[in-house]
Scaffold this motif. Sequence first.
Motif, mmCIF file in Angstrom:
data_model
loop_
_atom_site.group_PDB
_atom_site.id
_atom_site.type_symbol
_atom_site.label_atom_id
_atom_site.label_comp_id
_atom_site.label_asym_id
_atom_site.label_seq_id
_atom_site.Cartn_x
_atom_site.Cartn_y
_atom_site.Cartn_z
ATOM 1 N N SER A 267 -36.704 28.232 -21.055
ATOM 2 C CA SER A 267 -37.231 27.901 -22.384
ATOM 3 C C SER A 267 -38.220 26.739 -22.320
ATOM 4 C CB SER A 267 -36.082 27.554 -23.337
ATOM 5 O OG SER A 267 -35.335 26.457 -22.849
ATOM 6 N N MET A 268 -37.909 25.713 -21.504
ATOM 7 C CA MET A 268 -38.797 24.551 -21.431
ATOM 8 C C MET A 268 -40.082 24.865 -20.664
ATOM 9 S SD MET A 268 -37.719 22.313 -23.355
ATOM 10 C CE MET A 268 -39.092 21.244 -22.945
ATOM 11 N N LEU A 269 -39.992 25.675 -19.637
ATOM 12 C CA LEU A 269 -41.206 26.054 -18.905
ATOM 13 C C LEU A 269 -42.154 26.828 -19.815
ATOM 14 C CD1 LEU A 269 -39.689 27.087 -15.459
ATOM 15 C CD2 LEU A 269 -40.998 25.021 -15.968
ATOM 16 N N ALA A 302 -38.997 13.873 -19.255
ATOM 17 C CA ALA A 302 -37.771 13.864 -20.066
ATOM 18 C C ALA A 302 -38.128 13.790 -21.542
ATOM 19 C CB ALA A 302 -36.905 12.672 -19.679
ATOM 20 N N GLY A 303 -37.445 14.614 -22.361
ATOM 21 C CA GLY A 303 -37.588 14.506 -23.800
ATOM 22 C C GLY A 303 -38.802 15.170 -24.401
ATOM 23 N N HIS A 304 -39.360 16.157 -23.702
ATOM 24 C CA HIS A 304 -40.471 16.923 -24.284
ATOM 25 C C HIS A 304 -39.985 17.611 -25.557
ATOM 26 C CE1 HIS A 304 -43.310 20.256 -24.786
ATOM 27 N NE2 HIS A 304 -44.150 19.624 -23.984
ATOM 28 N N PRO A 305 -40.839 17.716 -26.580
ATOM 29 C CA PRO A 305 -40.426 18.405 -27.810
ATOM 30 C C PRO A 305 -39.794 19.764 -27.514
ATOM 31 C CG PRO A 305 -42.570 17.416 -28.127
ATOM 32 C CD PRO A 305 -42.224 17.223 -26.671
ATOM 33 N N GLU A 310 -28.741 21.107 -23.664
ATOM 34 C CA GLU A 310 -28.456 22.058 -22.568
ATOM 35 C C GLU A 310 -29.592 22.079 -21.549
ATOM 36 O OE1 GLU A 310 -25.948 22.793 -25.949
ATOM 37 O OE2 GLU A 310 -28.150 22.760 -25.825
ATOM 38 N N ASP A 311 -30.826 21.996 -22.033
ATOM 39 C CA ASP A 311 -31.979 21.941 -21.123
ATOM 40 C C ASP A 311 -31.903 20.702 -20.244
ATOM 41 O OD1 ASP A 311 -33.355 24.288 -21.982
ATOM 42 O OD2 ASP A 311 -34.137 23.204 -23.729
ATOM 43 N N GLU A 354 -33.180 7.565 -22.981
ATOM 44 C CA GLU A 354 -31.827 7.725 -22.413
ATOM 45 C C GLU A 354 -31.807 8.864 -21.399
ATOM 46 O OE1 GLU A 354 -27.677 9.444 -24.127
ATOM 47 O OE2 GLU A 354 -28.595 7.819 -25.300
ATOM 48 N N ARG A 355 -32.464 9.976 -21.741
ATOM 49 C CA ARG A 355 -32.518 11.102 -20.806
ATOM 50 C C ARG A 355 -33.301 10.743 -19.544
ATOM 51 N NH1 ARG A 355 -33.518 16.284 -24.950
ATOM 52 N NH2 ARG A 355 -31.522 16.063 -26.059
ATOM 53 N N ALA A 356 -34.400 10.008 -19.723
ATOM 54 C CA ALA A 356 -35.194 9.590 -18.568
ATOM 55 C C ALA A 356 -34.389 8.674 -17.653
ATOM 56 C CB ALA A 356 -36.471 8.885 -19.034
ATOM 57 N N GLU A 357 -33.599 7.805 -18.255
ATOM 58 C CA GLU A 357 -32.778 6.887 -17.469
ATOM 59 C C GLU A 357 -31.724 7.646 -16.666
ATOM 60 O OE1 GLU A 357 -29.898 2.945 -18.086
ATOM 61 O OE2 GLU A 357 -31.017 3.779 -19.778
#
Length: 446
Positions: A267-269, A302-305, A310-311, A354-357
């Motif tokens: 989905s993210m790709l 990290a955190g792309h719209p 789950e991603d 937070e996700r990037a960390e």
Amino acid sequence: MKFSTQNPKKSLHLVSLGCTKNLVDSEIMLGKLKDYTMTNDASSADVIIVNTCGFIDSAKQESLNTILNLHDERKKESVLVMAGCLSERYQGELQKELPEIDVFTGVGDYDKIDLLVNEKRSAFTNEVFLASDTNERVITGSSYHAYIKLSEGCNQTCSFCAIPSFKGKLHSRTLESLVKEVKSLVARGYIDFSFVSQDSSSFLRDLGHKDGLEQLISAVENIEGIKTARILYLYPSTTTLSLIDKIADSKVFVNYFDMPLQHITPSMLKIMKRGKGVEKLNELMNHMRTKPNSFVRTTFIAGHPGETVEDHEALCKYIEEFKFDRANVFSYSTEEGTTAAESSDLIEQEIIDERAEIIGEIIAQTTQESLEAEVGKTFEVYVDGESEEHEYLLSARKTLWAPDIDGEIYINDNELGEGEQIKFGQIYTVKVTELAGDKLLATVIK
């Protein structure tokens, strides 16, 4: 990166920000300004140039902070120049908002910088400057390694990237031009090369060749005097299994595979417009890993719209399992003019960070494991000189690694024999004895 030396007449202070591609352009500017000598002291410099980066928010802020700080400390009669991507991207706004700057120029006039400085004139050529074998460069930072730029622009349409909006479509150099430049640098004593561009695996596709990098590898292998080479920034949809095989079969190109993946879930790709599906990506990455002594580097966002919990968790699991040798993670940055900027699925900055960390911590662990695996091994390194850590330690780099980004090895002993001095810029065989923090310690054995 700052460049320096002294000048009794006119002096130059140049700061190059951002990626290695910017570094090549800075070296071309230095070639055009070779009548100036360079200084680390911006307060005494006659000319100050900042080659800016405009890729993401943090890079933009660094560029602006740098140039404003330099303005504060420069002498009254000096010329302050803002060049590069940020200047190109926001030329109208910056010229209006930064009266402190004497000369504005973007990404099309690196070879005219001497004229702009002498005439104290701003200019923005419509076409992006493309390096050629006729440009005189002042190579910085190394006596044996040089970056070679393959192309400018990019034909990809990644949702988060604004680079094509100010760098344009892919514009490759000819193979003949590249070979001439490499040969001239070999004649000057350079033996290690890193080939770079925004999308290196698309090299020559705009000129009708789908195997441009394979042609490049064959051509470079025929140049006498090169010891090692590597390619930076492969793109998933333009990288093939045959290209990976070509690199692995080369006696000059090391098994260095640098492919920014950005994400791994289907989905993210799709949202990020990254071209290849997950199955194809896995096939490419696993094929890289089958090659002997392979070194695999990547980048994630990290955190792309649109990124769900789950991603994010799937990406974390993938990084843990694949165990990249090196990786980077960036917090998503909204860039105007991109499709991602128009998304209604924006994520709160606190969650992005937070996700990037979390990803950063996983990467730190896999990098440490990659370094731990080197202990006890014997391999070849380039010795760069004395380390900044201690006068009795020498700084070296594994010949497989790219300069500045993949790490440093400390040489603390040698078995060459009494009186035999280690020469800087040459290849030696070392044995790694231990890992101290994030630094490998090694002994030169031959």
